[in-house]
Design a protein around this motif. Sequence first.
Motif, mmCIF file in Angstrom:
data_model
loop_
_atom_site.group_PDB
_atom_site.id
_atom_site.type_symbol
_atom_site.label_atom_id
_atom_site.label_comp_id
_atom_site.label_asym_id
_atom_site.label_seq_id
_atom_site.Cartn_x
_atom_site.Cartn_y
_atom_site.Cartn_z
ATOM 1 N N GLU A 83 -34.935 49.011 -93.554
ATOM 2 C CA GLU A 83 -33.618 49.637 -93.586
ATOM 3 C C GLU A 83 -32.676 48.864 -92.666
ATOM 4 O O GLU A 83 -33.106 48.088 -91.815
ATOM 5 C CB GLU A 83 -33.713 51.096 -93.111
ATOM 6 C CG GLU A 83 -34.569 51.991 -93.970
ATOM 7 C CD GLU A 83 -33.834 52.471 -95.222
ATOM 8 O OE1 GLU A 83 -32.634 52.134 -95.361
ATOM 9 O OE2 GLU A 83 -34.462 53.159 -96.046
ATOM 10 N N HIS A 84 -31.389 49.087 -92.816
ATOM 11 C CA HIS A 84 -30.407 48.463 -91.935
ATOM 12 C C HIS A 84 -30.711 48.804 -90.470
ATOM 13 O O HIS A 84 -30.942 49.965 -90.120
ATOM 14 C CB HIS A 84 -28.996 48.949 -92.278
ATOM 15 C CG HIS A 84 -27.956 48.434 -91.309
ATOM 16 N ND1 HIS A 84 -27.394 47.199 -91.442
ATOM 17 C CD2 HIS A 84 -27.406 48.986 -90.190
ATOM 18 C CE1 HIS A 84 -26.535 47.010 -90.461
ATOM 19 N NE2 HIS A 84 -26.522 48.077 -89.687
ATOM 20 N N GLY A 85 -30.750 47.766 -89.623
ATOM 21 C CA GLY A 85 -30.979 47.977 -88.201
ATOM 22 C C GLY A 85 -32.428 48.094 -87.806
ATOM 23 O O GLY A 85 -32.733 48.193 -86.611
ATOM 24 N N HIS A 86 -33.329 48.108 -88.767
ATOM 25 C CA HIS A 86 -34.750 48.205 -88.445
ATOM 26 C C HIS A 86 -35.362 46.806 -88.306
ATOM 27 O O HIS A 86 -34.833 45.823 -88.836
ATOM 28 C CB HIS A 86 -35.492 48.996 -89.510
ATOM 29 C CG HIS A 86 -35.168 50.457 -89.475
ATOM 30 N ND1 HIS A 86 -35.971 51.412 -90.070
ATOM 31 C CD2 HIS A 86 -34.130 51.143 -88.931
ATOM 32 C CE1 HIS A 86 -35.447 52.614 -89.886
ATOM 33 N NE2 HIS A 86 -34.322 52.469 -89.205
ATOM 34 N N SER A 87 -36.505 46.745 -87.606
ATOM 35 C CA SER A 87 -37.161 45.459 -87.387
ATOM 36 C C SER A 87 -38.672 45.630 -87.445
ATOM 37 O O SER A 87 -39.199 46.744 -87.373
ATOM 38 C CB SER A 87 -36.743 44.854 -86.045
ATOM 39 O OG SER A 87 -37.187 45.667 -84.977
ATOM 40 N N ARG A 88 -39.351 44.513 -87.538
ATOM 41 C CA ARG A 88 -40.811 44.499 -87.572
ATOM 42 C C ARG A 88 -41.288 43.198 -86.922
ATOM 43 O O ARG A 88 -40.702 42.130 -87.151
ATOM 44 C CB ARG A 88 -41.288 44.576 -89.028
ATOM 45 C CG ARG A 88 -42.799 44.550 -89.224
ATOM 46 C CD ARG A 88 -43.106 44.768 -90.686
ATOM 47 N NE ARG A 88 -44.464 44.400 -91.054
ATOM 48 C CZ ARG A 88 -44.917 44.364 -92.304
ATOM 49 N NH1 ARG A 88 -44.103 44.705 -93.301
ATOM 50 N NH2 ARG A 88 -46.159 44.009 -92.565
ATOM 51 N N THR A 89 -42.336 43.295 -86.114
ATOM 52 C CA THR A 89 -42.836 42.121 -85.393
ATOM 53 C C THR A 89 -44.259 41.807 -85.824
ATOM 54 O O THR A 89 -45.125 42.691 -85.846
ATOM 55 C CB THR A 89 -42.794 42.344 -83.871
ATOM 56 O OG1 THR A 89 -41.446 42.551 -83.454
ATOM 57 C CG2 THR A 89 -43.359 41.131 -83.132
ATOM 58 N N ILE A 90 -44.475 40.562 -86.135
ATOM 59 C CA ILE A 90 -45.802 40.055 -86.494
ATOM 60 C C ILE A 90 -46.219 39.071 -85.404
ATOM 61 O O ILE A 90 -45.445 38.187 -85.021
ATOM 62 C CB ILE A 90 -45.777 39.361 -87.862
ATOM 63 C CG1 ILE A 90 -45.417 40.377 -88.960
ATOM 64 C CG2 ILE A 90 -47.104 38.682 -88.158
ATOM 65 C CD1 ILE A 90 -44.913 39.740 -90.227
#
Length: 705
Positions: free
Chosen positions: A189-196
């Motif tokens: 979603e807008h403004g969301h993030s995910r780290t790998i």
Amino acid sequence: MTYRVLKENDLFLLTDEKGDITSNHPYELGLYTKDTRMLSQLELKINGEEPIALHSSGAENVRSVILLTNPHQEQNGDLILWRESIELKRERFIANGVLYEMITVASFFPKEVSFEISLHLDADFTDMFIARGFQYGEIGSARPAELTDEALEFHYDGADNIKRRTRVQWNEAPSKATKDSLHYDITLEHGHSRTITLMIQPLIGEENFAPVDRQTAWNELKASHESWNKALPKFETGMPAFNELIQRGTADLRVLMTDVGFGRFPVAGLPWFGVPFGRDSIIAALQLLPFASDVAKGTLRTMAHYQGTKNDPWRDEQPGKIMHEIRYGELANTNQVPFTPYYGTVDATPLFLMLLVEYVKWTGDQELFKELSPNVEAALQWIDQYGDRDGDGFVEYHQESEKGIANQGWKDSGDSIVHRNGDYAASPIALSEVQGYIYQAKTGLAELFEQNRETEKAKQLREQAQQLKEAYNEAFWMDDAGYYAIALDADKKQVGTITSNPGHTLWSGLVEGDRLDQVSKTLTSSLLFSGYGIRTMAEGEAGYNPMSYHDGSVWPHDNSMILFGLSKMRQPEAITKVIGGLIEASKHFEYSRLPELFCGYSKEMGPAVKYPVACSPQAWAAGTPLVFIQSLLGLFPDVPNKQISLHPLLLPGMDYLHVNDMQIGEGKLSVSIYRKNGVIKVEIQENTTGCEVMMTEEAMRISSN
């Protein structure tokens, strides 16, 4: 720089500005350890395309942060990703033999969006000599990569019978994986993030350990750097450029620290010289003595461990000789190159002795002198028996190894020792600065032997040093030039080209009287001084070339060795001129960092001109600003004799210099120098060293604790 580099201990990462390891780059990018490329591809893509670089900096030594975004992507008129709607942040650091790579993906698209990021990996396990195109030879073979639910592993069976592998692990399983790629389906979603997070782990031989989690590794690494900084003396001036140089130098030297089992010491430089080097490591340790004397101890013990024990022409080895360089890769292990270690250096042995003398003067640690006494005796025997090849009292070099180095002083390129008529000098060659190192080593050791009640040995060394002094001033001095020759060639003829080399002898006391003033003036004349620093060769000489590696370029460390002598022999005008030029030069290079070298063009032509392939960071270049501090203080301690010599001065425009908590002996010295009504004055804030501070009459001691 067109590359980004990270290092911790003996693992370093070299990527392009996007953080990728690609095959189409002028530098041989990769993840390297033990002179082997353990990862030869690491490319990040979004929906199969290369991202666009937004920001990339190599300023922060402890970690790297790179910002990327997506290109505009459509297919058959349908929107896939609007341009610059996805931010990709790559953060990486190296700790405990593991590369940690965090990729944080953030969406700025107005609605929910789906896309794929992928990482493409490979490991060719190429020996560094082959990667750089210097050597070819018999090598081993790769085995098929192995993919499991937990990791991707690349395998190699070396010709040296050493198995090498690179393990790639992740914090979350990829959506799809192959034996050369990892794919992640992302919906945000807008403004969301995910780290790998990836953990990339080179393993050699029977090594097999589980990496600690990312946060623990980062905390340990950060604590190590904080501990380094906390232990350093504190300084302050009113010149921002000066302050930045010192801070950059100490930070770069921390990154270049390595420990191969005998204490930490500085490797030569990045990207290609992250291994023990005799000359480079010793000089950097000399520069660091006022800041971190324990580095000298680690350097001395490392060099002592690898000291030559036999006659081996293949490696230019002789008993007692200190090594030039050691390599750990497949070609070295199979004896296809002589770097195991290689001993083709004429100056590392006397420099080793010089470092030991200076270390004891700074620390009073006579126990290390006693511990290394067999190494000292072996080094002195090498100087007298093997170094002095023809018994004339001078130490010469001559290449024995077919794959060795022809010129074996610090100016080791093939064209660096050249007569005034343009002819290259024939070996054996006796270099001017090497005779200075030997004189300094023998006179310093004489004091140490005397302090340890070995009076006959002390007397012998003093007599040898005096004979060398007389012979040097007779054989190397050129009346017509009012200067010293760079060398004597095989026929004992002077190599009369005017160079920076004789400037290294000033520290030793080999040059005195009117000749001292003449040498100092020549070094800072327009022939040798470019305005940004002292050139390696004087303008107008047959071999002069401002674009060359050693024949007219400016090397900061070369200037620092000269500064030691100018300070010891109290040449204030020359000191301020040289330091001022190098500070001005630093403003023209990335991150306020003095490079390994730069071109020798005159300042009148404009900004300092970079040399195209200079190492950055490089140890003895990083250590050069530290010598500025010692030179301005005129600080030369002698803890065994309980004296500290202090002859301070300030640069034009520098109104004060405060140095606190400088470790000398078992105590600390804190000093403030400032200009008041045009007069330089000194205030001793703290002196717990047990030594008396001896100052010039011009310097007034305002108060003392």
